[in-house]
Design a protein around this motif. Structure first.
Motif, PDB file in Angstrom:
ATOM      1  N   LEU A  52     -11.728   2.322   9.124  1.00 51.36           N
ATOM      2  CA  LEU A  52     -11.638   3.632   8.476  1.00 51.36           C
ATOM      3  C   LEU A  52     -10.367   4.362   8.895  1.00 51.36           C
ATOM      4  N   VAL A  53     -10.029   4.236  10.176  1.00 51.72           N
ATOM      5  CA  VAL A  53      -8.815   4.868  10.692  1.00 51.72           C
ATOM      6  C   VAL A  53      -7.584   4.279  10.018  1.00 51.72           C
ATOM      7  N   VAL A  54      -7.548   2.940   9.926  1.00 50.27           N
ATOM      8  CA  VAL A  54      -6.410   2.263   9.312  1.00 50.27           C
ATOM      9  C   VAL A  54      -6.307   2.626   7.834  1.00 50.27           C
ATOM     10  N   ASP A  55      -7.453   2.717   7.163  1.00 54.62           N
ATOM     11  CA  ASP A  55      -7.464   3.109   5.752  1.00 54.62           C
ATOM     12  C   ASP A  55      -6.789   4.465   5.568  1.00 54.62           C
ATOM     13  N   ARG A  56      -7.135   5.409   6.420  1.00 56.58           N
ATOM     14  CA  ARG A  56      -6.548   6.749   6.341  1.00 56.58           C
ATOM     15  C   ARG A  56      -5.058   6.716   6.681  1.00 56.58           C
ATOM     16  N   LEU A  57      -4.704   5.956   7.715  1.00 55.57           N
ATOM     17  CA  LEU A  57      -3.301   5.899   8.129  1.00 55.57           C
ATOM     18  C   LEU A  57      -2.414   5.223   7.083  1.00 55.57           C
ATOM     19  N   VAL A  58      -2.955   4.209   6.416  1.00 56.47           N
ATOM     20  CA  VAL A  58      -2.195   3.546   5.353  1.00 56.47           C
ATOM     21  C   VAL A  58      -1.949   4.529   4.212  1.00 56.47           C
ATOM     22  N   GLY A  59      -2.996   5.285   3.855  1.00 58.88           N
ATOM     23  CA  GLY A  59      -2.844   6.294   2.808  1.00 58.88           C
ATOM     24  C   GLY A  59      -1.831   7.360   3.180  1.00 58.88           C
ATOM     25  N   MET A  60      -1.890   7.813   4.437  1.00 57.34           N
ATOM     26  CA  MET A  60      -0.941   8.824   4.905  1.00 57.34           C
ATOM     27  C   MET A  60       0.487   8.286   4.916  1.00 57.34           C
ATOM     28  N   LEU A  63      -4.394   8.749  20.933  1.00 47.70           N
ATOM     29  CA  LEU A  63      -4.431   7.591  21.831  1.00 47.70           C
ATOM     30  C   LEU A  63      -5.553   6.639  21.441  1.00 47.70           C
ATOM     31  N   ARG A  64      -6.724   7.221  21.116  1.00 51.70           N
ATOM     32  CA  ARG A  64      -7.854   6.384  20.700  1.00 51.70           C
ATOM     33  C   ARG A  64      -7.553   5.672  19.376  1.00 51.70           C
ATOM     34  N   ILE A  65      -6.900   6.402  18.463  1.00 54.45           N
ATOM     35  CA  ILE A  65      -6.538   5.807  17.174  1.00 54.45           C
ATOM     36  C   ILE A  65      -5.577   4.647  17.377  1.00 54.45           C
ATOM     37  N   TRP A  66      -4.600   4.850  18.276  1.00 48.24           N
ATOM     38  CA  TRP A  66      -3.622   3.794  18.527  1.00 48.24           C
ATOM     39  C   TRP A  66      -4.291   2.546  19.089  1.00 48.24           C
ATOM     40  N   ARG A  67      -5.253   2.720  19.990  1.00 51.87           N
ATOM     41  CA  ARG A  67      -5.969   1.569  20.552  1.00 51.87           C
ATOM     42  C   ARG A  67      -6.709   0.807  19.452  1.00 51.87           C
ATOM     43  N   SER A  68      -7.281   1.556  18.504  1.00 51.55           N
ATOM     44  CA  SER A  68      -7.968   0.913  17.386  1.00 51.55           C
ATOM     45  C   SER A  68      -6.985   0.202  16.478  1.00 51.55           C
ATOM     46  N   MET A  69      -5.794   0.809  16.325  1.00 52.95           N
ATOM     47  CA  MET A  69      -4.776   0.242  15.451  1.00 52.95           C
ATOM     48  C   MET A  69      -4.248  -1.091  15.956  1.00 52.95           C
ATOM     49  N   VAL A 109      -0.342  -5.652   4.314  1.00 53.51           N
ATOM     50  CA  VAL A 109       0.489  -5.696   3.100  1.00 53.51           C
ATOM     51  C   VAL A 109      -0.314  -5.319   1.867  1.00 53.51           C
ATOM     52  N   LEU A 110      -1.486  -5.925   1.705  1.00 53.11           N
ATOM     53  CA  LEU A 110      -2.315  -5.655   0.528  1.00 53.11           C
ATOM     54  C   LEU A 110      -2.802  -4.198   0.492  1.00 53.11           C
ATOM     55  N   PRO A 111      -3.279  -3.636   1.624  1.00 58.29           N
ATOM     56  CA  PRO A 111      -3.656  -2.221   1.603  1.00 58.29           C
ATOM     57  C   PRO A 111      -2.497  -1.296   1.212  1.00 58.29           C
ATOM     58  N   PHE A 112      -1.282  -1.599   1.686  1.00 59.10           N
ATOM     59  CA  PHE A 112      -0.131  -0.776   1.308  1.00 59.10           C
ATOM     60  C   PHE A 112       0.146  -0.885  -0.185  1.00 59.10           C
ATOM     61  N   ALA A 113       0.025  -2.100  -0.727  1.00 60.70           N
ATOM     62  CA  ALA A 113       0.226  -2.288  -2.171  1.00 60.70           C
ATOM     63  C   ALA A 113      -0.824  -1.499  -2.952  1.00 60.70           C
ATOM     64  N   ALA A 114      -2.067  -1.544  -2.492  1.00 63.56           N
ATOM     65  CA  ALA A 114      -3.145  -0.812  -3.159  1.00 63.56           C
ATOM     66  C   ALA A 114      -2.913   0.694  -3.087  1.00 63.56           C
ATOM     67  N   THR A 115      -2.399   1.164  -1.939  1.00 65.92           N
ATOM     68  CA  THR A 115      -2.160   2.596  -1.774  1.00 65.92           C
ATOM     69  C   THR A 115      -1.087   3.092  -2.734  1.00 65.92           C
ATOM     70  N   PHE A 116      -0.014   2.276  -2.920  1.00 65.82           N
ATOM     71  CA  PHE A 116       1.040   2.672  -3.860  1.00 65.82           C
ATOM     72  C   PHE A 116       0.542   2.614  -5.300  1.00 65.82           C
ATOM     73  N   GLY A 117      -0.359   1.679  -5.582  1.00 67.02           N
ATOM     74  CA  GLY A 117      -0.983   1.648  -6.906  1.00 67.02           C
ATOM     75  C   GLY A 117      -1.811   2.897  -7.146  1.00 67.02           C
ATOM     76  N   HIS A 118      -2.570   3.288  -6.132  1.00 69.08           N
ATOM     77  CA  HIS A 118      -3.389   4.501  -6.228  1.00 69.08           C
ATOM     78  C   HIS A 118      -2.517   5.739  -6.447  1.00 69.08           C
ATOM     79  N   MET A 119      -1.408   5.807  -5.715  1.00 66.17           N
ATOM     80  CA  MET A 119      -0.509   6.955  -5.865  1.00 66.17           C
ATOM     81  C   MET A 119       0.118   6.990  -7.254  1.00 66.17           C
ATOM     82  N   LEU A 120       0.474   5.816  -7.780  1.00 67.84           N
ATOM     83  CA  LEU A 120       1.052   5.745  -9.115  1.00 67.84           C
ATOM     84  C   LEU A 120       0.097   6.336 -10.147  1.00 67.84           C
ATOM     85  N   PHE A 121      -1.179   5.951 -10.059  1.00 70.62           N
ATOM     86  CA  PHE A 121      -2.176   6.465 -10.999  1.00 70.62           C
ATOM     87  C   PHE A 121      -2.425   7.965 -10.785  1.00 70.62           C
TER      88      PHE A 121
END
Length: 197
Positions: A8-16, A69-75, A86-98
């Motif tokens: 969940l943390v990574v999902d948010r960070l990729v979006g950010m 610090l806790r987020i970084w350990r999870s990351m 790579v795939l999550p980043f591609a999906a995030t840019f697709g989401h932003m495009l839409f």
């Protein structure tokens, strides 16, 4: 559980991270707003100095450091496997495009043709980051106010059209999410059967 939380943390960070790419496109609008009479130079510095002396602010800063610090350990799970991002980043840019396209179509339909696609994206990135402030549920109310501020005050869209954009965007997002409710009973039944086994 830890991997799920880290996901969940990574999902948010990729979006950010994806949205951060478009933030520079809002800088010209912010600079123009800063130079206008809306902001008096020096006021924000005085406010920052006063806030810096607050012990409450220091507590929040320390708490923020602890969370980061806790987020970084999870990351670290994903840092060791960069290819999986790579795939999550591609999906995030697709989401932003839409998302940006939806905003562009709404504004175009309202007769607001003065904003470029990149400016629309930059303004939306600003809306996105401000909406992340945890002061409401799912950004309800906050997102609408920030959309009006960003597109009216910074983007030059009329106030009425900015309000229309805010309400239409929220309504369309809610309608597009409703079909997912159809799958909730099936998910709950599967979980119940798993628990019984």
């Amino acid at each position: 559980g830890a991997v799920m939380a880290a996901s969940l943390v990574v999902d948010r960070l990729v979006g950010m991270s994806g949205m951060a790419v478009f933030l520079p496109f809002v800088f010209p609008s912010l600079m123009a707003y800063y130079k206008s009479e809306a902001i008096i130079p020096g006021q924000e510095l005085a406010f920052g100095a006063a806030a810096g002396e607050s012990s409450r602010l220091k507590k929040w800063v320390n708490k923020g450091k602890s969370i980061l610090l806790r987020i970084w350990r999870s990351m670290l799970i994903w840092v060791r496997k960069p290819r999986t991002l790579v795939l999550p980043f591609a999906a995030t840019f697709g989401h932003m495009l839409f998302t940006f396209s939806m905003v562009w179509v709404i504004l175009y339909g309202l007769g607001e043709n003065g904003l470029s696609f990149l400016t629309i994206g930059g303004l939306w990135a600003l809306v996105y980051f401000i909406t992340l402030i945890p002061i409401s549920i799912a950004g309800l109310g906050v997102q609408e106010l920030v959309i009006v501020f960003a597109y009216h005050t910074l983007g030059g869209v009329t106030e009425a059209h900015s309000l229309t954009l805010a309400l239409l965007f929220r309504t369309l997002m809610m309608l597009s999410s409703l079909p997912g409710a159809v799958f909730v009973p099936d998910i709950l039944n599967k979980r119940k059967k798993t628990g019984e086994n």
